[in-house]
Write a protein that holds these residues in place. Structure first.
Motif, short mmCIF file in Angstrom:
data_model
loop_
_atom_site.label_atom_id
_atom_site.label_comp_id
_atom_site.label_asym_id
_atom_site.label_seq_id
_atom_site.Cartn_x
_atom_site.Cartn_y
_atom_site.Cartn_z
N LEU A 36 31.94 27.33 -11.26
CA LEU A 36 31.28 26.04 -11.07
C LEU A 36 32.25 24.88 -11.20
CD1 LEU A 36 27.86 24.87 -12.35
CD2 LEU A 36 29.86 23.51 -12.95
N GLY A 37 33.19 24.99 -12.15
CA GLY A 37 34.08 23.87 -12.46
C GLY A 37 34.93 23.42 -11.29
N VAL A 38 35.25 24.33 -10.38
CA VAL A 38 36.10 23.98 -9.24
C VAL A 38 35.45 22.89 -8.39
CG1 VAL A 38 37.19 24.83 -7.14
CG2 VAL A 38 37.17 26.25 -9.19
N MET A 39 34.12 22.99 -8.21
CA MET A 39 33.41 22.07 -7.32
C MET A 39 32.68 20.95 -8.06
SD MET A 39 33.72 22.56 -4.06
CE MET A 39 35.46 22.99 -4.23
N ALA A 40 32.84 20.88 -9.38
CA ALA A 40 32.09 19.88 -10.14
C ALA A 40 32.42 18.46 -9.71
CB ALA A 40 32.35 20.07 -11.63
N ASN A 41 33.70 18.10 -9.70
CA ASN A 41 34.06 16.72 -9.33
C ASN A 41 33.79 16.40 -7.87
OD1 ASN A 41 34.83 15.67 -11.83
ND2 ASN A 41 36.86 16.61 -11.70
N PRO A 42 34.11 17.28 -6.91
CA PRO A 42 33.69 17.01 -5.53
C PRO A 42 32.16 16.84 -5.42
CG PRO A 42 35.37 18.70 -5.54
CD PRO A 42 35.02 18.46 -6.97
#
Length: 473
Positions: A288-294
């Motif tokens: 999940l963390g990979v796409m959190a900021n995008p």
């Protein structure tokens, strides 16, 4: 070597002089551990979610951003060079600073160099250059982690290890806040290259700390050699020529093979399932963390809003979750809080799916989602670190812990590389649902662990003539 039930984290912490315990936090090495924790945590987001935000703002595709997360796999394979860091002294720095501090300082030089050159590179014209220097940062950071773990274990007595872990986590979380919210605020007011130059300068905090703290006693003790008699027996069967090959082969056996033999001899065939659990526990949150900021940016939150809620507020919630996890571990042992946190870590990912369905999400919805995610994440972190620590043998702590910490991120990092592709093709709602389902295997394995350690404890208690029992987990 501790018993298996003790290794499972079944310690009796019910009676303790709290005033004396608090005084431990005034010891110089315990204080220094906080600054080393800061140095350890600073680079992580700079090659992970903060880098994702920079690339997203530069118009890099989500698929490419997802592949960039594979840079973080350096943390997942550090076991391969951990034995070198654990036992090999550096030629010049080693004589000046000692083995542990020399490796820390060398790694920090690599960190600073990589961050500076990332700042001097334009991702819109040279993504490959960003990737190569990102790899340098990740490799140096992973190497520093191995050296810091070894220093932490050797610098103080076992009774102070809890305080060392606590101050390390505090420093690490402050670093995450700095490289997360701090980086976002700096980027909002200046630019991303300036942000990375500032982060490179902050590596100096760790460098100064390394020069101030003392080198611990050598980790290679007579007690460790007693546990490796088979190495000498094995070497005696072979006549190596030249002599240096004999020494090198013996070094590999003692540094690489012995930690693995020790772990599998203690847990037998169950060791494979334990390692499988270690590798799967963090899949749900890393993916999940990979796409959190995008995702936050696509939901039209500003950098300042993301920094305020996701970074500052989120870190505070993580610290609260970590404190809650610590209390629950004292009250219930390690395994039951570990099960609860595994369930919550998967379930709270559905809050992101809920947020993705809202037309006008607002700050309140973001705060609710971040609160649930970070509270469960902090609780999971306390329980998981405690469990990993319980698995190690003190004769091989640095190498074995490197194995566990490498395994715990490898599948998540690999799957995270495809996260951008999945968002591009299926959207955020299905992606977050997928990350929640990815946590189910870890939940099932925790249930198995509870039963496994219960059987181990029962067998040990039946074998003890005095009926002495360890506190139940």
């Amino acid at each position: 070597m501790t018993s298996n039930s003790e290794q499972a984290g079944m310690t009796d912490a019910g009676k303790r002089d709290w005033r004396a315990a608090l005084k431990i936090y005034g010891q110089p090495r315990v204080i220094g551990m906080a600054f080393l924790g800061f140095s350890s945590g600073l680079p992580f987001l700079l090659v992970f979610s903060t880098l994702s935000a920079w690339l997203a703002q530069e118009g890099v595709s989500k698929t490419t951003i997802g592949f960039f997360s594979w840079i973080g796999m350096m943390y997942s394979i550090k076991f391969f060079w951990a034995p070198v860091v654990d036992r090999l002294p550096l030629p010049i720095l080693g004589r000046l600073l000692g083995r542990r501090r020399a490796w820390m300082l060398l790694a920090q030089c690599g960190l600073m160099t990589g961050l500076v050159f990332m700042a001097l590179t334009d991702p819109t014209t040279d993504l490959a250059r960003i990737a190569w220097f990102g790899l340098l940062v990740a490799f140096s950071s992973a190497t520093q982690d191995v050296a810091i773990d070894a220093w932490r274990i050797e610098a103080v007595a076992d009774s102070v290890q809890g305080a060392m872990a606590a101050t390390y986590q505090a420093g690490y979380r402050i670093a995450l806040l700095t490289a997360g919210a701090g980086a976002f605020f700096i980027a909002a007011g200046t630019s991303w290259p300036t942000t990375y130059l500032v982060m490179a300068a902050l590596v100096g905090v760790g460098m100064v700390t390394v020069l101030c703290v003392a080198e611990p006693d050598a980790s290679r003790t007579a007690g460790t050699r007693v546990q490796e008699p088979w190495v000498d027996e094995h070497l005696a069967r072979y006549d190596f020529s030249p002599a240096w090959l004999h020494g090198a082969y013996g070094w590999v056996l003692a540094a690489v093979v012995c930690p693995l033999v020790d772990f599998f001899s203690r847990y037998g065939k169950q060791a494979l399932l334990i390692l499988l659990f270690v590798s799967l526990f963090r899949v749900t949150d890393i993916t999940l963390g990979v796409m959190a900021n995008p995702f936050y940016l696509d939901m039209h939150y500003t950098l300042a809003e993301i920094a305020s809620v996701s970074k500052i507020f989120g870190v505070l919630m993580t610290l609260g979750g970590a404190a809650l996890g610590g209390v629950l571990i004292v009250r219930y042992g390690i395994l039951r809080p570990l099960l609860a946190s595994a369930i919550l870590a998967a379930a709270t990912n559905l809050a992101f799916a809920w947020l993705a369905t809202r037309q006008d999400p607002g700050m309140a919805s973001l705060a609710i989602t971040v609160s649930a995610d970070n509270l469960s994440g902090g609780m999971a972190g306390s329980a998981f670190i405690a469990y990993l620590s319980s698995l190690t043998n003190t004769a091989y702590t640095a190498t074995q812990y490197a194995l566990f910490s490498s395994l715990m991120t490898l599948p998540g990092k690999f799957l995270g590389g495809f996260s951008g592709w999945m968002v591009d093709h299926y959207g955020y709602v299905w992606f977050f649902g997928y990350t929640a389902v990815a946590g189910v295997p870890a939940i099932l394995l925790v249930i198995w662990l509870i039963r496994f350690h219960a059987r181990m404890t029962t067998a040990e208690d039946e074998a003890e003539p005095d009926g002495q029992r360890h506190a139940s987990s």
